[in-house]
Design a protein around this motif. Structure first.
Motif, mmCIF file in Angstrom:
data_model
loop_
_atom_site.group_PDB
_atom_site.id
_atom_site.type_symbol
_atom_site.label_atom_id
_atom_site.label_comp_id
_atom_site.label_asym_id
_atom_site.label_seq_id
_atom_site.Cartn_x
_atom_site.Cartn_y
_atom_site.Cartn_z
ATOM 1 N N PHE A 184 -14.693 34.650 31.225
ATOM 2 C CA PHE A 184 -15.099 35.200 30.382
ATOM 3 C C PHE A 184 -15.773 36.716 30.728
ATOM 4 C CE2 PHE A 184 -17.816 38.217 27.524
ATOM 5 C CZ PHE A 184 -17.221 38.259 26.356
ATOM 6 N N ILE A 185 -16.638 36.261 32.176
ATOM 7 C CA ILE A 185 -17.130 37.403 32.051
ATOM 8 C C ILE A 185 -16.381 38.575 33.481
ATOM 9 C CG2 ILE A 185 -19.432 37.791 34.495
ATOM 10 C CD1 ILE A 185 -21.012 35.794 32.872
ATOM 11 N N ALA A 217 -9.467 24.764 30.933
ATOM 12 C CA ALA A 217 -8.264 24.641 31.797
ATOM 13 C C ALA A 217 -7.153 25.335 30.455
ATOM 14 C CB ALA A 217 -7.746 22.954 31.676
ATOM 15 N N VAL A 218 -7.383 25.545 29.426
ATOM 16 C CA VAL A 218 -6.660 25.573 28.306
ATOM 17 C C VAL A 218 -7.303 27.053 27.887
ATOM 18 C CG1 VAL A 218 -5.880 23.240 27.716
ATOM 19 C CG2 VAL A 218 -7.657 24.603 26.386
ATOM 20 N N SER A 219 -8.391 27.913 28.487
ATOM 21 C CA SER A 219 -9.089 29.210 27.320
ATOM 22 C C SER A 219 -9.029 30.346 28.300
ATOM 23 C CB SER A 219 -11.123 28.220 27.920
ATOM 24 O OG SER A 219 -10.806 27.660 27.253
ATOM 25 N N SER A 220 -8.418 30.257 29.194
ATOM 26 C CA SER A 220 -8.086 31.520 29.915
ATOM 27 C C SER A 220 -7.800 32.498 28.934
ATOM 28 C CB SER A 220 -7.696 31.245 31.170
ATOM 29 O OG SER A 220 -5.738 31.188 31.284
ATOM 30 N N THR A 221 -6.528 32.163 28.424
ATOM 31 C CA THR A 221 -5.716 33.346 27.520
ATOM 32 C C THR A 221 -6.197 33.824 26.317
ATOM 33 O OG1 THR A 221 -3.529 32.483 28.761
ATOM 34 C CG2 THR A 221 -3.545 33.790 26.424
ATOM 35 N N PHE A 235 -9.420 35.772 27.294
ATOM 36 C CA PHE A 235 -8.762 37.519 27.881
ATOM 37 C C PHE A 235 -8.633 37.828 27.096
ATOM 38 C CE2 PHE A 235 -5.873 40.588 28.567
ATOM 39 C CZ PHE A 235 -6.453 40.880 30.266
ATOM 40 N N HIS A 236 -7.496 37.303 25.870
ATOM 41 C CA HIS A 236 -7.517 38.163 24.214
ATOM 42 C C HIS A 236 -8.764 38.958 23.636
ATOM 43 C CE1 HIS A 236 -3.431 38.505 24.556
ATOM 44 N NE2 HIS A 236 -2.852 37.283 25.298
ATOM 45 N N LEU A 237 -9.587 37.757 24.152
ATOM 46 C CA LEU A 237 -11.083 37.799 23.265
ATOM 47 C C LEU A 237 -11.832 38.896 23.523
ATOM 48 C CD1 LEU A 237 -13.041 37.118 20.774
ATOM 49 C CD2 LEU A 237 -14.563 35.882 22.020
ATOM 50 N N VAL A 238 -11.676 39.129 24.620
ATOM 51 C CA VAL A 238 -13.083 40.083 26.165
ATOM 52 C C VAL A 238 -11.875 41.855 25.655
ATOM 53 C CG1 VAL A 238 -13.368 41.073 28.310
ATOM 54 C CG2 VAL A 238 -13.293 38.766 27.380
ATOM 55 N N ARG A 239 -10.662 41.516 25.137
ATOM 56 C CA ARG A 239 -9.590 42.263 25.306
ATOM 57 C C ARG A 239 -9.505 43.262 23.869
ATOM 58 N NH1 ARG A 239 -3.056 42.718 26.203
ATOM 59 N NH2 ARG A 239 -3.181 41.640 24.484
ATOM 60 N N GLY A 240 -10.543 42.446 22.875
ATOM 61 C CA GLY A 240 -10.814 43.182 21.233
ATOM 62 C C GLY A 240 -9.874 42.902 20.341
#
Length: 469
Positions: free
Chosen positions: A50-51, A396-400, A403-408
Motif C-alpha cells: 500500500f505505502i 502474495a495475492v494482494s498486490s493488484t 494497487f487498484h485501491l490506491v489508484r482510486g
C-alpha cells in the motif's frame, strides 16, 4: 514523529506563497514514510505494498517537479489542497496502521509436508489451465492477435468473467512454487520459470492489461523472498532483501513497458515499429501514468465542488449494491471511475478514470475525507497482524487489488480481496489443515524485549500421522 512532521508540513503550507515551497512538503514527508516502512512494516506485506504504491502514484511526480523546477498548470489553492490531502493522507494511514501493527518479523520457520504443497500446486495448475481453455473457447480463435484491446476489454461473457476470477484465485500457485524453491532443483526452478513466462504471455495477449501479470509476478516475489522460512529458519531475511528489491524494480519496469507495448498489438499495428525508449517511458509515466497520478487528483479537485457536487459517500456505500445486476436496476449508481471518466472525457463513451484513493475521499467528503485514511491504516494493520503461512498467502495475492485501491477503485478491489481471501481459506482447510507448524521470532515494537514464540495450528496428531515433527 509523524505528528511532529505533520505539524511542520501544515506550518509550511500555511506560509507558502509559491509552488516549489509547498511541493517541498513531499520532500519533508518522504523520509518519515520510508522510515516507517523500514522499522515498522514487514517486507512485502499488505501495508508495504500500500505505502509503496502510494509513493509511486502520488509522491513521484511532485518530487520530480520539485527537482526539475517544473510547475503544475493549476491555481495555487488547488495545489495546496493536493498537498494537504496527499501528504497528511499517508500520515493518517500510518497512524491507523500502528493500532494493530505492533510486531515486526525477525525470522519464521514454517514446517509443511511437501506432499500437501504438491497437492495444492496441482489443484491450482488444474484451475489455471481450465481458465486458459475458457479464454480460448470464449475468443473462438487461437490467433488472439487478431483481436483488438477494446474487443477484449469489453468482452463480458460468463466464460471470460469466470476465467478472470479463476486466474486471480490461482495466484497462490506462483507463491507455493517459489516458497518451496530451496527444496527444488535448479532444473525444476528453470522449468517453472519457463512455464510462468509462457503463461503470462498468453494471459497478457488475452487481456492486454497488466493486472494479472503484476499479481502473478508479485506472488512469485513474495514466495521467493520468504522461501527462507520453509524448513530453513537459519537463513536470515537480510541476505535476500537486495535481490527481492531488484526483482520488484524489474516488475515495475515490466508493468511500465507493457503499458506502451500493448498499443502495438492492435490489429493493423506494426510491432516492428515499436521502439524501446526508457527515457520516454519514464517521462510519460511521470507526466500522466503510474508515477504521475497527482495530476488526476488535481483535475478532480478543480471540478469538485466548483462544477460538480460531492458524492457524499456513494463510492463506498455502493459496495452494498454490488449483488444487484444493472439489468434489474437500470438506475443503479455508476462506479466512481465511470463518473470521473465522464467528467474528464465526456466525448468518450464509457471512459473510466480512477480518481486516486485520496481523490476519491475528497470528491466524497471534501478535505476532511482524508481523515478516513486512518480507517484504511487500521484495516491493513489487521491484515498484517499475524505473520503466518496464511499471512504470506494473503500478501502474495494482494498486490493488484491494493494497487487498484490506491489508484482510486473501491468496489472491485474489495470484491477481489474477499474472493481471494475465501479461496485462501479453502486452500488452507483443504490441503494444510493440521499440518502446519510456525516457529517465529518477532520484535516487539512497543516493548523492550525480543520474544520467540511457537504457534502450532490445529492437531499435532495429524502432523505425526504424516511423518511431521
Amino acid at each position: 514523529m509523524v505528528l511532529v512532521v505533520s505539524g511542520i508540513i501544515l506550518l509550511v503550507i500555511s506560509n507558502a506563497t509559491d509552488q516549489k515551497t509547498i511541493i517541498s512538503c513531499f520532500i519533508i514527508s518522504l523520509p518519515v514514510v520510508l522510515a516507517y516502512i523500514r522499522y515498522f512494516v514487514n517486507f512485502l506485506s499488505s501495508s508495504f505494498f500500500f505505502i509503496v504504491f502510494y509513493i509511486m502514484l502520488f509522491y513521484a511526480q511532485p518530487i520530480v517537479y520539485f527537482i526539475t523546477g517544473e510547475e503544475y498548470s493549476y491555481d495555487f489553492s488547488s495545489i495546496k489542497t493536493l498537498v494537504i490531502i496527499t501528504v497528511l493522507g499517508i500520515h493518517f494511514f500510518i497512524l491507523g496502521n500502528l493500532v494493530f501493527n505492533t510486531k515486526k518479523l525477525i525470522s519464521i520457520n514454517v514446517e509443511i509436508p511437501q506432499r500437501q504443497i504438491n497437492q495444492a500446486i496441482n489443484f491450482s495448475i488444474l484451475i489455471t489451465l481450465l481458465c486458459i481453455m475458457l479464454l480460448f473457447v470464449d475468443a473462438k480463435t487461437f490467433n488472439v492477435l487478431n483481436l483488438g484491446r477494446l474487443d477484449l476489454k469489453n468482452a463480458g461473457s460468463l466464460l471470460r468473467i469466470t476465467a478472470t476470477f479463476g486466474l486471480y484465485l490461482t495466484s497462490v500457485l506462483f507463491f507455493l512454487v517459489y516458497f518451496t524453491a530451496k527444496k527444488r532443483s535448479r532444473f525444476n526452478i528453470i522449468l517453472w520459470t519457463i512455464f510462468v513466462i509462457v503463461l503470462e504471455i498468453i494471459i497478457f495477449l488475452f487481456y492486454r492489461t497488466r493486472s494479472l501479470l503484476v499479481v502473478h509476478l508479485a506472488s512469485c516475489l513474495v514466495g521467493y523472498y520468504y522461501s527462507y522460512a520453509y524448513f530453513s529458519s537459519e537463513i536470515k531475511i537480510k541476505t535476500k532483501k537486495g535481490k527481492a528489491l531488484l526483482f520488484g524494480v524489474i516488475i515495475v519496469c515490466i508493468a511500465i513497458f507493457t503499458r506502451f507495448f500493448r498499443g502495438y498489438l492492435q490489429p493493423g499495428s506494426d510491432i516492428s515499429t515499436f521502439e524501446i525508449n526508457w527515457k520516454s517511458f519514464l517521462q510519460k509515466s511521470v507526466e500522466d501514468g503510474d508515477l504521475g497520478y497527482s495530476s488526476t487528483v488535481l483535475k478532480v479537485i478543480n471540478l469538485v465542488p466548483n462544477t460538480y457536487d460531492y458524492l457524499n459517500g456513494q463510492s463506498y456505500w455502493k459496495l452494498l449494491l454490488t449483488p444487484i445486476p444493472r439489468s434489474i436496476w437500470s438506475e443503479k449508481p455508476l462506479n466512481t471511475e465511470t463518473i470521473v471518466g465522464g467528467w474528464l472525457f465526456p466525448e468518450i463513451r464509457g471512459m473510466s478514470v480512477p480518481p486516486g484513493i485520496i481523490g476519491d475521499l475528497y470528491l466524497n467528503f471534501g478535505v476532511y475525507g482524508v481523515l478516513l485514511m486512518i480507517v484504511f491504516g487500521i484495516g491493513f494493520s489487521l491484515l498484517d497482524r499475524k505473520v503466518t503461512f496464511k499471512g504470506f498467502l494473503i500478501w502474495a495475492v494482494s498486490s493488484t487489488w491494493i494497487f487498484h485501491l490506491v489508484r482510486g477503485g473501491f468496489t472491485n478491489p474489495i470484491m477481489i480481496f474477499f474472493i481471494q481471501y475465501y479461496f485462501i481459506n479453502f486452500i488452507i482447510k483443504r490441503y494444510f489443515l493440521g499440518v502446519i507448524i510456525h516457529n517465529s521470532s518477532q520484535k516487539l515494537l512497543r516493548g523492550r524485549l525480543k520474544g520467540v514464540s511457537t504457534l502450532r495450528l490445529e492437531a499435532d496428531s495429524q502432523i505425526n500421522k504424516m511423518g511431521g515433527t
